[in-house]
Design an enzyme around this catalytic site. Sequence first.
Site, PDB file in Angstrom:
ATOM      1  N   THR A   1       7.671  -5.216 -19.137  1.00 57.33           N
ATOM      2  CA  THR A   1       7.017  -4.011 -19.305  1.00 57.33           C
ATOM      3  C   THR A   1       7.839  -4.116 -20.913  1.00 57.33           C
ATOM      4  OG1 THR A   1       7.319  -1.619 -19.542  1.00 57.33           O
ATOM      5  CG2 THR A   1       8.118  -2.743 -18.069  1.00 57.33           C
ATOM      6  N   ASP A   2       7.396  -3.669 -22.097  1.00 56.25           N
ATOM      7  CA  ASP A   2       7.954  -3.010 -23.248  1.00 56.25           C
ATOM      8  C   ASP A   2       8.950  -2.321 -22.916  1.00 56.25           C
ATOM      9  OD1 ASP A   2       6.113  -1.182 -22.852  1.00 56.25           O
ATOM     10  OD2 ASP A   2       5.094  -0.835 -24.815  1.00 56.25           O
ATOM     11  N   GLU A   3       9.104  -1.276 -21.691  1.00 57.82           N
ATOM     12  CA  GLU A   3       9.787  -0.492 -21.946  1.00 57.82           C
ATOM     13  C   GLU A   3      11.099  -0.531 -22.060  1.00 57.82           C
ATOM     14  OE1 GLU A   3       8.554   3.357 -19.496  1.00 57.82           O
ATOM     15  OE2 GLU A   3       6.538   2.604 -19.758  1.00 57.82           O
TER      16      GLU A   3
ATOM     17  N   GLU B   1       6.837  -0.378  -8.327  1.00 62.71           N
ATOM     18  CA  GLU B   1       7.255   0.969  -8.614  1.00 62.71           C
ATOM     19  C   GLU B   1       7.196   1.492 -10.415  1.00 62.71           C
ATOM     20  OE1 GLU B   1       6.877   3.575  -6.894  1.00 62.71           O
ATOM     21  OE2 GLU B   1       7.011   3.106  -4.360  1.00 62.71           O
TER      22      GLU B   1
ATOM     23  N   VAL C   1       0.115  18.263 -22.187  1.00 63.66           N
ATOM     24  CA  VAL C   1       1.435  17.283 -22.848  1.00 63.66           C
ATOM     25  C   VAL C   1       2.632  17.344 -23.301  1.00 63.66           C
ATOM     26  CG1 VAL C   1       0.961  16.897 -25.230  1.00 63.66           C
ATOM     27  CG2 VAL C   1      -0.856  17.223 -24.418  1.00 63.66           C
TER      28      VAL C   1
ATOM     29  N   LEU D   1       0.896  -1.355  -0.205  1.00 61.83           N
ATOM     30  CA  LEU D   1      -0.086   0.014  -0.494  1.00 61.83           C
ATOM     31  C   LEU D   1       0.898   1.501  -0.377  1.00 61.83           C
ATOM     32  CD1 LEU D   1      -3.106  -1.040   3.091  1.00 61.83           C
ATOM     33  CD2 LEU D   1      -2.791  -1.606  -0.109  1.00 61.83           C
TER      34      LEU D   1
ATOM     35  N   ILE E   1       7.555  -6.436  -0.705  1.00 61.39           N
ATOM     36  CA  ILE E   1       8.498  -7.584  -1.077  1.00 61.39           C
ATOM     37  C   ILE E   1       9.597  -7.737  -0.428  1.00 61.39           C
ATOM     38  CG2 ILE E   1       6.729  -8.118  -2.859  1.00 61.39           C
ATOM     39  CD1 ILE E   1       8.531  -6.344  -4.910  1.00 61.39           C
TER      40      ILE E   1
ATOM     41  N   GLY F   1      14.918  12.406 -21.220  1.00 59.44           N
ATOM     42  CA  GLY F   1      15.168  11.115 -21.710  1.00 59.44           C
ATOM     43  C   GLY F   1      13.085  10.661 -22.301  1.00 59.44           C
TER      44      GLY F   1
ATOM     45  N   TYR G   1      12.980   4.140 -14.950  1.00 55.80           N
ATOM     46  CA  TYR G   1      11.859   2.675 -14.617  1.00 55.80           C
ATOM     47  C   TYR G   1      12.252   1.895 -14.856  1.00 55.80           C
ATOM     48  CZ  TYR G   1       7.454   0.424 -15.629  1.00 55.80           C
ATOM     49  OH  TYR G   1       6.367  -0.662 -15.371  1.00 55.80           O
TER      50      TYR G   1
ATOM     51  N   LYS H   1      13.201  -2.447 -13.839  1.00 57.41           N
ATOM     52  CA  LYS H   1      11.960  -3.052 -14.853  1.00 57.41           C
ATOM     53  C   LYS H   1      13.349  -4.444 -15.468  1.00 57.41           C
ATOM     54  CE  LYS H   1       8.376  -4.048 -14.514  1.00 57.41           C
ATOM     55  NZ  LYS H   1       7.362  -4.676 -13.232  1.00 57.41           N
TER      56      LYS H   1
HETATM   57  P1  NAD Z   1       0.298   0.419  -9.763  1.00 55.04           P
HETATM   58  O1  NAD Z   1       1.383   1.516 -10.207  1.00 55.04           O
HETATM   59  O2  NAD Z   1      -0.350   0.623 -10.259  1.00 55.04           O
HETATM   60  O3  NAD Z   1       0.498  -0.304  -9.095  1.00 55.04           O
HETATM   61  C1  NAD Z   1       1.781  -0.958  -7.599  1.00 55.04           C
HETATM   62  C2  NAD Z   1       0.669  -1.961  -6.987  1.00 55.04           C
HETATM   63  O4  NAD Z   1       2.073  -2.389  -6.118  1.00 55.04           O
HETATM   64  C3  NAD Z   1       0.628  -0.563  -5.692  1.00 55.04           C
HETATM   65  O5  NAD Z   1      -0.687  -1.117  -5.020  1.00 55.04           O
HETATM   66  C4  NAD Z   1       1.333  -0.163  -5.090  1.00 55.04           C
HETATM   67  O6  NAD Z   1       1.202  -0.651  -3.390  1.00 55.04           O
HETATM   68  C5  NAD Z   1       2.226  -1.832  -5.161  1.00 55.04           C
HETATM   69  N1  NAD Z   1       3.718  -2.303  -4.242  1.00 55.04           N
HETATM   70  C6  NAD Z   1       5.198  -0.557  -4.466  1.00 55.04           C
HETATM   71  N2  NAD Z   1       6.111  -1.332  -4.187  1.00 55.04           N
HETATM   72  C7  NAD Z   1       5.617  -2.431  -2.962  1.00 55.04           C
HETATM   73  C8  NAD Z   1       6.435  -3.172  -2.565  1.00 55.04           C
HETATM   74  N3  NAD Z   1       7.571  -2.578  -2.346  1.00 55.04           N
HETATM   75  N4  NAD Z   1       6.298  -4.263  -2.366  1.00 55.04           N
HETATM   76  C9  NAD Z   1       5.034  -3.964  -2.030  1.00 55.04           C
HETATM   77  N5  NAD Z   1       4.186  -3.699  -2.592  1.00 55.04           N
HETATM   78  C10 NAD Z   1       4.580  -2.786  -3.345  1.00 55.04           C
HETATM   79  O7  NAD Z   1       1.422  -0.453 -10.648  1.00 55.04           O
HETATM   80  P2  NAD Z   1       0.477  -0.538 -12.709  1.00 55.04           P
HETATM   81  O8  NAD Z   1       0.483   0.281 -13.159  1.00 55.04           O
HETATM   82  O9  NAD Z   1      -0.964  -1.061 -11.568  1.00 55.04           O
HETATM   83  O10 NAD Z   1       1.582  -1.570 -12.698  1.00 55.04           O
HETATM   84  C11 NAD Z   1       1.249  -3.195 -11.912  1.00 55.04           C
HETATM   85  C12 NAD Z   1       2.917  -3.410 -12.873  1.00 55.04           C
HETATM   86  O11 NAD Z   1       2.311  -3.938 -14.196  1.00 55.04           O
HETATM   87  C13 NAD Z   1       3.951  -3.034 -12.859  1.00 55.04           C
HETATM   88  O12 NAD Z   1       4.995  -4.494 -12.351  1.00 55.04           O
HETATM   89  C14 NAD Z   1       4.077  -2.514 -13.771  1.00 55.04           C
HETATM   90  O13 NAD Z   1       5.838  -2.616 -14.329  1.00 55.04           O
HETATM   91  C15 NAD Z   1       3.813  -3.306 -15.017  1.00 55.04           C
HETATM   92  N6  NAD Z   1       3.428  -2.761 -15.888  1.00 55.04           N
HETATM   93  C16 NAD Z   1       2.459  -1.531 -16.302  1.00 55.04           C
HETATM   94  C17 NAD Z   1       1.903  -1.725 -17.406  1.00 55.04           C
HETATM   95  C18 NAD Z   1       0.960   0.031 -17.458  1.00 55.04           C
HETATM   96  O14 NAD Z   1       0.839   0.493 -18.343  1.00 55.04           O
HETATM   97  N7  NAD Z   1       0.430   0.472 -16.204  1.00 55.04           N
HETATM   98  C19 NAD Z   1       2.555  -1.590 -18.825  1.00 55.04           C
HETATM   99  C20 NAD Z   1       3.473  -2.867 -18.731  1.00 55.04           C
HETATM  100  C21 NAD Z   1       3.606  -2.870 -17.393  1.00 55.04           C
HETATM  101  P1  TYD Z   2       2.439   7.421 -19.249  1.00 54.86           P
HETATM  102  O1  TYD Z   2       0.953   7.071 -18.563  1.00 54.86           O
HETATM  103  O2  TYD Z   2       3.260   8.184 -17.608  1.00 54.86           O
HETATM  104  O3  TYD Z   2       3.395   5.822 -19.320  1.00 54.86           O
HETATM  105  P2  TYD Z   2       4.768   5.682 -20.041  1.00 54.86           P
HETATM  106  O4  TYD Z   2       5.878   7.215 -19.673  1.00 54.86           O
HETATM  107  O5  TYD Z   2       5.189   4.632 -18.848  1.00 54.86           O
HETATM  108  O6  TYD Z   2       4.246   5.740 -21.864  1.00 54.86           O
HETATM  109  O7  TYD Z   2       2.483   8.505 -20.273  1.00 54.86           O
HETATM  110  C1  TYD Z   2       1.974   7.450 -21.306  1.00 54.86           C
HETATM  111  C2  TYD Z   2       2.888   8.967 -22.343  1.00 54.86           C
HETATM  112  O8  TYD Z   2       2.075  10.050 -22.466  1.00 54.86           O
HETATM  113  C3  TYD Z   2       3.893   9.487 -22.692  1.00 54.86           C
HETATM  114  O9  TYD Z   2       4.689   9.702 -23.790  1.00 54.86           O
HETATM  115  C4  TYD Z   2       4.420  10.235 -21.304  1.00 54.86           C
HETATM  116  C5  TYD Z   2       2.462  11.600 -21.961  1.00 54.86           C
HETATM  117  N1  TYD Z   2       2.602  12.002 -20.954  1.00 54.86           N
HETATM  118  C6  TYD Z   2       2.075  13.770 -21.328  1.00 54.86           C
HETATM  119  O10 TYD Z   2       1.950  14.181 -22.279  1.00 54.86           O
HETATM  120  N2  TYD Z   2       1.190  14.143 -19.985  1.00 54.86           N
HETATM  121  C7  TYD Z   2       1.519  14.017 -19.123  1.00 54.86           C
HETATM  122  O11 TYD Z   2       1.127  14.652 -17.821  1.00 54.86           O
HETATM  123  C8  TYD Z   2       1.504  12.481 -18.558  1.00 54.86           C
HETATM  124  C9  TYD Z   2       2.031  11.628 -17.253  1.00 54.86           C
HETATM  125  C10 TYD Z   2       2.294  11.856 -19.729  1.00 54.86           C
END
Ligand code: NAD
Ligand code: TYD
Length: 346
Positions: A125-127, A84, A206, A35, A60, A275, A150, A154
Site C-alpha cells: 500500500t502507499d500508506e 487486516e 467526517v 473469511l 494464511i 495519527g 496498519y 504492511k
Molecule cells: P478487505 O479487508 O476488503 O479484504 C481482506 C480479505 O483478506 C478478506 O476477504 C479477509 O477475509 C481476508 N483475510 C484477512 N485475514 C486473513 C487471514 N489471516 N488469512 C486469510 N485471509 C484473511 O481488504 P481490501 O481493501 O480488499 O485490501 C486487499 C489488499 O490490498 C490488502 O492487502 C490491503 O492492504 C491492500 N490495499 C488496499 C487498498 C484499499 O484502498 N482498499 C489500497 C492499497 C492496498
Molecule cells: P479509509 O477509507 O478508512 O481509508 P484510509 O484511512 O486507509 O485512507 O479513509 C479514507 C479517508 O477518509 C481517511 O482520510 C479517513 C477519512 N474518513 C472519515 O473522515 N470518516 C470516516 O468515517 C472514515 C471511515 C474515513
Amino acid sequence: MKTILVTGGAGFIGSNYVRQLLLAGEAKVVNYDALTYAGNLENLSGCENDERYRFVKGDIRDRDLVRQTLTSGGISEVVHFAAESHVDRSVEGPEAFVSTNILGTEILLEEARRAEVERFVMVSTDEVYGSLGDAGAFTERTPLAPNSPYAASKASADLLCRAFHHTFDFPVLVTRCSNNYGPFQFPEKLIPLMIANALEDKPLPVYGDGQNVRDWLHVSDHCRAVDMVRRAGVAGEVYNIGGCNELKNLDLVGLLLDILGKSRDLITFVPDRPGHDRRYAIDAGYIRAQLGWEPEVSFDQGLAATVQWYLDNQGWLQAVRSGRYRAYYEDMYGRGGRHDAGEGEG
Ligand code: NAD
Ligand code: TYD
C-alpha cells in the site's frame, strides 16, 4: 493453463481481481481466504459454478494448510491480498494486524518458496510511505515511514518480500497502491460508509477538518495493474499504482451527497483519527513507463457508477451491515450446502 493462488479473494479488491482473472480466461484460480469479518463470498457469487475456480477456507497463518494448498494444486503463482486492512481497527487493536499482515505474509513467503512458486505478487500500500505535505508525490524511492499500526504492519510485510528476494532470489514483486473505490467495498471504508449512511439519512462522520487528501483509483484499474505486474513485472521491483486523482475528504463526501441528491447538512465533523495521515499522492510514472499501465476509469464516471452499484445492490449492503452475509458460506459450503466439499475446502 496455469493456476494462481489468490489470498484474500473474498475481500473487496481480491474479489474484483478474481473476477477479472476468470473473465480473462487464461488461468485457474484458487481463492484462499479465512473469511474474517471482511471476507464475503457473496462478492463472488456465480463463480462457484466456474470449473476454473476453487475456494479454500483457510488462514494464511495456518502453515500446514498453506503448504498443503500450495503443493496439491499445481500452483505456480501467488497474488497476496489477504490482510487486516482498516486503519481505524488497527488503532483500536494492532495485534491482529501484526499477526495476519506480518506473520501471515512470512508464512506464505516461506511456503511459496518451498513450493518453488514462480511469481509472488505482494499487494502492499502507499500508506507505507507515511504522510505528505502540500506538495510532491510518493515515488518508489521515497523512504518508508509508516504512521499507523496498519501501515507499519504492511511495511513490515513489504520489507519481508524485499528480503526474500534479496536473500533467496525468490521472485517477489511488490505493488503499492493508493486508495481504491468501487463495487464490493466493505462499508467501514470512507466511500461505502458515506453512501450507506446517506441512504438512511444518517450523519456522515467526517474526521477532523475534512481536509485530509487521498488519491483515489477505481478498483478495476488497480486489479489490471496488479495483473500486469504479475505477468510482466521484474522480480524484486516495486511498482507504485495511483490515479493522479487527489481529493480532500470533505470535497469527496460533498460529491457523494450531490450524486445521491442528499443535503450537505448530513455532514458531521467528528474527532480526528489519532495519527491521521494528512495527504497521500502517488507518482505512478514507473509502472506507466515500464509496463504501459494507465488508469482507464475517469473519477467522475467511476464514482457515479460506484454510487449506482450501491443503489442497485442494497440487499448486499444490508446483508453486510446486518451481518447476514456471514450465513452465505454456510449456505454454499457448509454441511449439506450446495458446494459442500468437506473440511477446510469448498
Ligand atoms: P478487505 O479487508 O476488503 O479484504 C481482506 C480479505 O483478506 C478478506 O476477504 C479477509 O477475509 C481476508 N483475510 C484477512 N485475514 C486473513 C487471514 N489471516 N488469512 C486469510 N485471509 C484473511 O481488504 P481490501 O481493501 O480488499 O485490501 C486487499 C489488499 O490490498 C490488502 O492487502 C490491503 O492492504 C491492500 N490495499 C488496499 C487498498 C484499499 O484502498 N482498499 C489500497 C492499497 C492496498
Ligand atoms: P479509509 O477509507 O478508512 O481509508 P484510509 O484511512 O486507509 O485512507 O479513509 C479514507 C479517508 O477518509 C481517511 O482520510 C479517513 C477519512 N474518513 C472519515 O473522515 N470518516 C470516516 O468515517 C472514515 C471511515 C474515513
